[in-house]
Design a protein around this motif. Structure first.
Motif, PDB file in Angstrom:
ATOM      1  N   ARG A 172       0.829  -1.203   0.000  1.00 28.39           N
ATOM      2  CA  ARG A 172       0.000   0.000   0.000  1.00 28.39           C
ATOM      3  C   ARG A 172       0.865   1.255   0.000  1.00 28.39           C
ATOM      4  N   PHE A 173       0.315   2.306  -0.599  1.00 24.16           N
ATOM      5  CA  PHE A 173       0.870   3.638  -0.414  1.00 24.16           C
ATOM      6  C   PHE A 173       0.361   4.187   0.921  1.00 24.16           C
ATOM      7  N   SER A 174       1.000   5.232   1.388  1.00 25.70           N
ATOM      8  CA  SER A 174       0.657   5.772   2.707  1.00 25.70           C
ATOM      9  C   SER A 174      -0.732   6.399   2.761  1.00 25.70           C
ATOM     10  N   ASP A 175      -1.346   6.680   1.607  1.00 24.26           N
ATOM     11  CA  ASP A 175      -2.717   7.198   1.615  1.00 24.26           C
ATOM     12  C   ASP A 175      -3.743   6.083   1.525  1.00 24.26           C
ATOM     13  N   GLY A 176      -3.281   4.823   1.618  1.00 25.45           N
ATOM     14  CA  GLY A 176      -4.181   3.679   1.635  1.00 25.45           C
ATOM     15  C   GLY A 176      -4.422   3.035   0.292  1.00 25.45           C
ATOM     16  N   GLU A 177      -3.982   3.683  -0.787  1.00 23.44           N
ATOM     17  CA  GLU A 177      -4.193   3.118  -2.113  1.00 23.44           C
ATOM     18  C   GLU A 177      -3.263   1.921  -2.337  1.00 23.44           C
ATOM     19  N   PRO A 178      -3.774   0.849  -2.966  1.00 23.86           N
ATOM     20  CA  PRO A 178      -2.921  -0.323  -3.214  1.00 23.86           C
ATOM     21  C   PRO A 178      -1.865  -0.036  -4.278  1.00 23.86           C
ATOM     22  N   VAL A 179      -0.735  -0.703  -4.174  1.00 23.73           N
ATOM     23  CA  VAL A 179       0.301  -0.639  -5.207  1.00 23.73           C
ATOM     24  C   VAL A 179      -0.037  -1.688  -6.260  1.00 23.73           C
ATOM     25  N   THR A 180      -0.172  -1.268  -7.507  1.00 27.05           N
ATOM     26  CA  THR A 180      -0.548  -2.184  -8.579  1.00 27.05           C
ATOM     27  C   THR A 180       0.403  -2.050  -9.759  1.00 27.05           C
ATOM     28  N   SER A 181       0.194  -2.910 -10.732  1.00 29.02           N
ATOM     29  CA  SER A 181       0.993  -2.854 -11.957  1.00 29.02           C
ATOM     30  C   SER A 181       0.865  -1.499 -12.638  1.00 29.02           C
ATOM     31  N   ASP A 182      -0.309  -0.858 -12.480  1.00 24.13           N
ATOM     32  CA  ASP A 182      -0.514   0.442 -13.110  1.00 24.13           C
ATOM     33  C   ASP A 182       0.469   1.489 -12.605  1.00 24.13           C
ATOM     34  N   ASP A 183       0.906   1.363 -11.364  1.00 24.22           N
ATOM     35  CA  ASP A 183       1.852   2.336 -10.809  1.00 24.22           C
ATOM     36  C   ASP A 183       3.244   2.166 -11.409  1.00 24.22           C
ATOM     37  N   PHE A 184       3.545   0.970 -11.873  1.00 26.99           N
ATOM     38  CA  PHE A 184       4.822   0.766 -12.571  1.00 26.99           C
ATOM     39  C   PHE A 184       4.703   1.163 -14.037  1.00 26.99           C
ATOM     40  N   MET A 185       3.531   0.966 -14.643  1.00 24.80           N
ATOM     41  CA  MET A 185       3.302   1.492 -15.986  1.00 24.80           C
ATOM     42  C   MET A 185       3.456   3.018 -15.960  1.00 24.80           C
ATOM     43  N   PHE A 186       2.799   3.636 -14.977  1.00 20.94           N
ATOM     44  CA  PHE A 186       2.838   5.095 -14.884  1.00 20.94           C
ATOM     45  C   PHE A 186       4.242   5.584 -14.539  1.00 20.94           C
ATOM     46  N   MET A 187       4.998   4.797 -13.783  1.00 31.58           N
ATOM     47  CA  MET A 187       6.374   5.167 -13.459  1.00 31.58           C
ATOM     48  C   MET A 187       7.149   5.507 -14.732  1.00 31.58           C
ATOM     49  N   PHE A 188       6.990   4.696 -15.777  1.00 35.92           N
ATOM     50  CA  PHE A 188       7.700   4.967 -17.026  1.00 35.92           C
ATOM     51  C   PHE A 188       7.162   6.226 -17.702  1.00 35.92           C
ATOM     52  N   PHE A 189       5.846   6.400 -17.700  1.00 37.90           N
ATOM     53  CA  PHE A 189       5.296   7.635 -18.271  1.00 37.90           C
ATOM     54  C   PHE A 189       5.870   8.853 -17.546  1.00 37.90           C
ATOM     55  N   PHE A 190       5.883   8.787 -16.239  1.00 39.50           N
ATOM     56  CA  PHE A 190       6.346   9.902 -15.413  1.00 39.50           C
ATOM     57  C   PHE A 190       7.798  10.249 -15.732  1.00 39.50           C
ATOM     58  N   PHE A 191       8.665   9.254 -15.715  1.00 38.24           N
ATOM     59  CA  PHE A 191      10.092   9.529 -15.893  1.00 38.24           C
ATOM     60  C   PHE A 191      10.468   9.795 -17.346  1.00 38.24           C
ATOM     61  N   GLN A 192       9.623   9.391 -18.271  1.00 35.53           N
ATOM     62  CA  GLN A 192       9.879   9.693 -19.681  1.00 35.53           C
ATOM     63  C   GLN A 192       9.313  11.055 -20.079  1.00 35.53           C
ATOM     64  N   SER A 193       8.555  11.675 -19.175  1.00 39.78           N
ATOM     65  CA  SER A 193       7.863  12.922 -19.486  1.00 39.78           C
ATOM     66  C   SER A 193       8.781  14.132 -19.349  1.00 39.78           C
ATOM     67  N   SER A 194       8.623  15.079 -20.259  1.00 36.59           N
ATOM     68  CA  SER A 194       9.386  16.328 -20.171  1.00 36.59           C
ATOM     69  C   SER A 194       8.843  17.232 -19.065  1.00 36.59           C
ATOM     70  N   TYR A 195       7.639  16.919 -18.556  1.00 43.99           N
ATOM     71  CA  TYR A 195       7.054  17.749 -17.499  1.00 43.99           C
ATOM     72  C   TYR A 195       7.954  17.835 -16.267  1.00 43.99           C
ATOM     73  N   ILE A 196       8.670  16.753 -15.964  1.00 43.39           N
ATOM     74  CA  ILE A 196       9.404  16.700 -14.697  1.00 43.39           C
ATOM     75  C   ILE A 196      10.709  17.492 -14.742  1.00 43.39           C
ATOM     76  N   ARG A 197      11.103  17.942 -15.940  1.00 35.68           N
ATOM     77  CA  ARG A 197      12.319  18.758 -16.104  1.00 35.68           C
ATOM     78  C   ARG A 197      13.531  18.082 -15.463  1.00 35.68           C
ATOM     79  N   ALA A 198      13.740  16.839 -15.874  1.00 32.69           N
ATOM     80  CA  ALA A 198      14.838  16.033 -15.340  1.00 32.69           C
ATOM     81  C   ALA A 198      15.418  15.194 -16.476  1.00 32.69           C
TER      82      ALA A 198
END
Length: 683
Positions: A172-198
């Motif tokens: 679980r995340f600290s807000d109670g939401e379960p950790v799922t495969s979707d969070d690892f799918m989104f991990m790649f979207f997040f880190f591949q995104s230019s929004y994060i300026r990294a």
């Protein structure tokens, strides 16, 4: 939990829901093969041919059913590994520590995120899929040995360059939401995104992975380009990014998420009331943390709270420790504090109130040294850089400042065993050789103050900046010695965050710094030395000729702005190779090129660290784990409230205890220094 703090209020932000954008990205994104990108860059193919070949590339994001999972996978659970921590550990109490400067953001990535506070919200506390065991560092048939954190089990498929993962359904995340495969799918979207300026993350999460496949909510696989000897590490060390929390990820990411605490899978959270801007910040352990009873986690993360006070002045920080306001200090890693301000015969040490420990670890060494920005005038001349190397007297620093505790670093990658260059030695301090190199660059005459000048009257003078206030006296020695060779260093001592920000923005001439290195099997080179991390478009289409219009790329770890086509080719061959012997040869050749380039002046290394702590802070019988870089990194200590009460009362009454001054050398090199009580580590 903290949803917003400081700056514009959440109510003034425009609502965003990026669900459609994310799903469209999943449907359309394809990772360009590195070879195809190289062909386009070199002009071997045109854009039309590139587009045609990209049509046959599989999408990065795949969606399958559990029935599609390959048969015959060998699933692992990290069983049989020794437990980390002590069964005697007690939960409870508040641990008191200090920071030199207040964190500039609670974001984990992006501008200003890579500061000294980040380990408290990411590196040392966030749960990975699985984590390399810190004491069993042997290498098995499928790489290093791992114990599960978020995973229930995993399987390594070398033939298909893929690691399969089944998540623990209780994660679980600290807000109670379960950790799922979707969070690892989104991990790649997040880190591949230019929004994060990294840019580093953008590059790493595209070039180091070839795809992710979701089988169900708790089962997925991640594929990599090469079946390297440590292929399992590339995947198992990943940390999920909560998709639900970043529904508002967009162009204003940096501002919108500046002071939002990202839900964590780890033990500690930050509450809004515990942020006192510029003064202190506290972390609170979750009483119902989902992993509190898991093996290798149950005896760690013991304090109920961690309270960190901002104390910018080092002497005042030490005074706070001596008063008992801080539970422990690493300042004893500095010779001045270990030998003079808290020597072994200090009354509090001899009374047994304060304990002193030296712990020998076994990790690759942080790269302390001078990082020379080759994009700056004069420093773009290799003879100037080589002269600086000869004019920097690390030997005097080691003997006088560190009192012989440290040894000279020789390469950019010391401590990697067979992957470290076996014969290379750093340039020694040599005034004659320094003067000869400077003369080749046109600096052959000394001015009235002894500093070399060229025919145009330019002085051989550079700003030497650092974010390490603790090393100011050490750099004074470096400055004094350099003047003997006609070189002036103008010292600029900043706070840690500002110093690192300057270096990442490539605004420095020369910075004294160190990159923290993970206990990996072999060193990395792409992040710090590939031209793609130095300039936006480093080369013309031929891949060799410098692009006259290239611009410095900021927010990367290529602090020297190194751009060398031969080095680039070797780095890419090294990244593609899955043969350990070939990788060693490539690593040795790269070190030789970097030696010739002379943009890094190696400083010092040490096989241990020191810590001093009040006797109510307790540690396991073997003190810490082999891969620990500091006493607090693995959170194996705990607070004994009864001992704290006893100690404070004893100080008032004059009662004393047996002094505790220990050296833990179970992981020490085969040959120890003659006086093993002398710790050998830089802070």
């Amino acid at each position: 939990m903290l949803s917003g703090c400081g700056g514009d209020s959440a109510s003034s932000e425009v609502a965003i829901d990026n669900t459609e954008e994310v799903q469209e990205y999943y449907r359309t994104f394809k990772r360009p093969p590195l070879e195809l990108k190289a062909q386009l860059a070199s002009g071997a193919i045109d854009q039309e041919e590139y587009n045609r070949q990209m049509e046959s590339v599989e999408p990065f994001y795949q969606f399958k059913t559990i029935e599609d999972l390959p048969e015959g996978l060998l699933w692992e659970r990290g069983e049989g590994l020794p437990e980390i921590g002590s069964s005697e550990a007690k939960k409870g109490g508040t641990a008191y520590g200090a920071l030199q400067d207040f964190p500039r953001t609670l974001r984990r990535v992006g501008p200003d995120a890579n500061g000294s506070f980040r380990p408290y919200i990411l590196d040392d506390v966030a749960m990975r899929i699985a984590r390399r065991h810190p004491n069993d560092t042997s290498i098995g048939p499928r790489g290093h040995y791992y114990f599960p954190e978020l995973a229930e089990e995993w399987a390594v498929d070398f033939e298909n360059k893929t690691v399969y993962v089944r998540l623990d359904p209780e994660a679980r995340f600290s807000d109670g939401e379960p950790v799922t495969s979707d969070d690892f799918m989104f991990m790649f979207f997040f880190f591949q995104s230019s929004y994060i300026r990294a840019p580093w993350y953008n590059n790493w999460y595209v070039e180091s992975y070839t795809g992710i496949t979701k089988y169900d909510d708790h089962t997925f696989s991640i594929s990599v380009p090469e079946a390297k000897p440590d292929m399992n590490s590339r995947v198992l060390d990943l940390i999920p990014v909560p998709e639900h929390f970043f529904k508002e990820l967009g162009d204003d990411y940096v501002e919108r998420y500046q002071w939002r605490f990202q839900p964590t899978t780890g033990a500690y959270v930050i509450k809004e009331d515990d942020i006192k801007k510029g003064r202190s910040i506290s972390l609170t352990r979750q009483k119902d943390w989902w992993a509190k009873d898991k093996k290798n986690l149950r005896y760690r993360y013991n304090p109920d709270r961690i309270h960190l006070t901002v104390i910018r002045d080092i002497p005042k920080m030490f005074e706070s420790f001596k008063r008992g306001d801080l539970d422990a200090t690493g300042l004893v890693n500095l010779p001045e504090y270990n030998y003079e301000k808290l020597p072994d015969d200090d009354p509090d040490v001899q009374a047994g109130y304060i304990h002193k420990v030296t712990f020998y670890n076994e990790i690759p060494r942080p790269t302390y040294g001078l990082w020379i920005n080759t994009a700056k005038p004069l420093l773009d001349d290799v003879h100037v850089r080589r002269g600086i190397n000869y004019a920097t007297n690390w030997n005097r620093v080691i003997e006088e400042y560190f009192r012989g505790d440290n040894v000279r670093m020789n390469t950019t990658a010391d401590g990697y065993g067979e992957f470290t260059h076996p014969t290379m030695k750093a340039r020694p301090f040599d005034v004659d050789k320094a003067l000869a190199e400077f003369a080749k660059a046109g600096f052959a005459k000394r001015g009235p103050d002894g500093i070399l000048v060229n025919d145009e009257g330019q002085r051989l003078s550079f700003t030497l900046s650092t974010g390490y206030r603790t090393f100011q006296d050490m750099l004074t020695i470096v400055k004094e010695e350099a003047m003997k060779a006609g070189l002036e260093f103008r010292l600029e001592v900043l706070d840690g965050t500002a110093g690192w920000k300057m270096a990442q923005e490539k605004k420095h001439d020369i910075t004294f710094s160190a990159l923290g290195v993970s206990p990996e099997m072999y060193p990395r080179y792409w992040e710090t030395y590939h031209a793609d991390n130095a300039y936006d478009v480093p080369w013309l289409p031929d891949g060799v000729t410098p692009n006259p219009d290239r611009k410095i790329k900021t927010q990367t770890n290529n602090l020297q702005s190194v751009a060398d086509p031969e080095l680039d080719a070797l780095i890419m061959a090294y990244r593609r190779s899955d043969d350990a012997e070939e990788m060693k040869k490539l690593a040795f050749r790269m070190e030789e090129i970097l030696y010739d380039n002379a943009s890094f002046c190696p400083g010092f290394v040490n096989p241990s660290y020191r810590v001093a702590f009040w006797r109510w802070v307790r540690y396991p019988d073997d003190f810490n784990v082999k891969l620990s870089a500091s006493a607090g990194e693995w959170f194996v200590s705990w607070l004994d409230q009864d001992l704290k009460k006893e100690t404070l009362e004893a100080r008032k009454s004059g009662k004393t205890f047996e002094p505790v001054i220990k050296v833990y050398d179970q992981y020490a090199p085969q040959s120890l220094p003659e006086d093993a009580s002398l710790a050998r580590n830089a802070p």
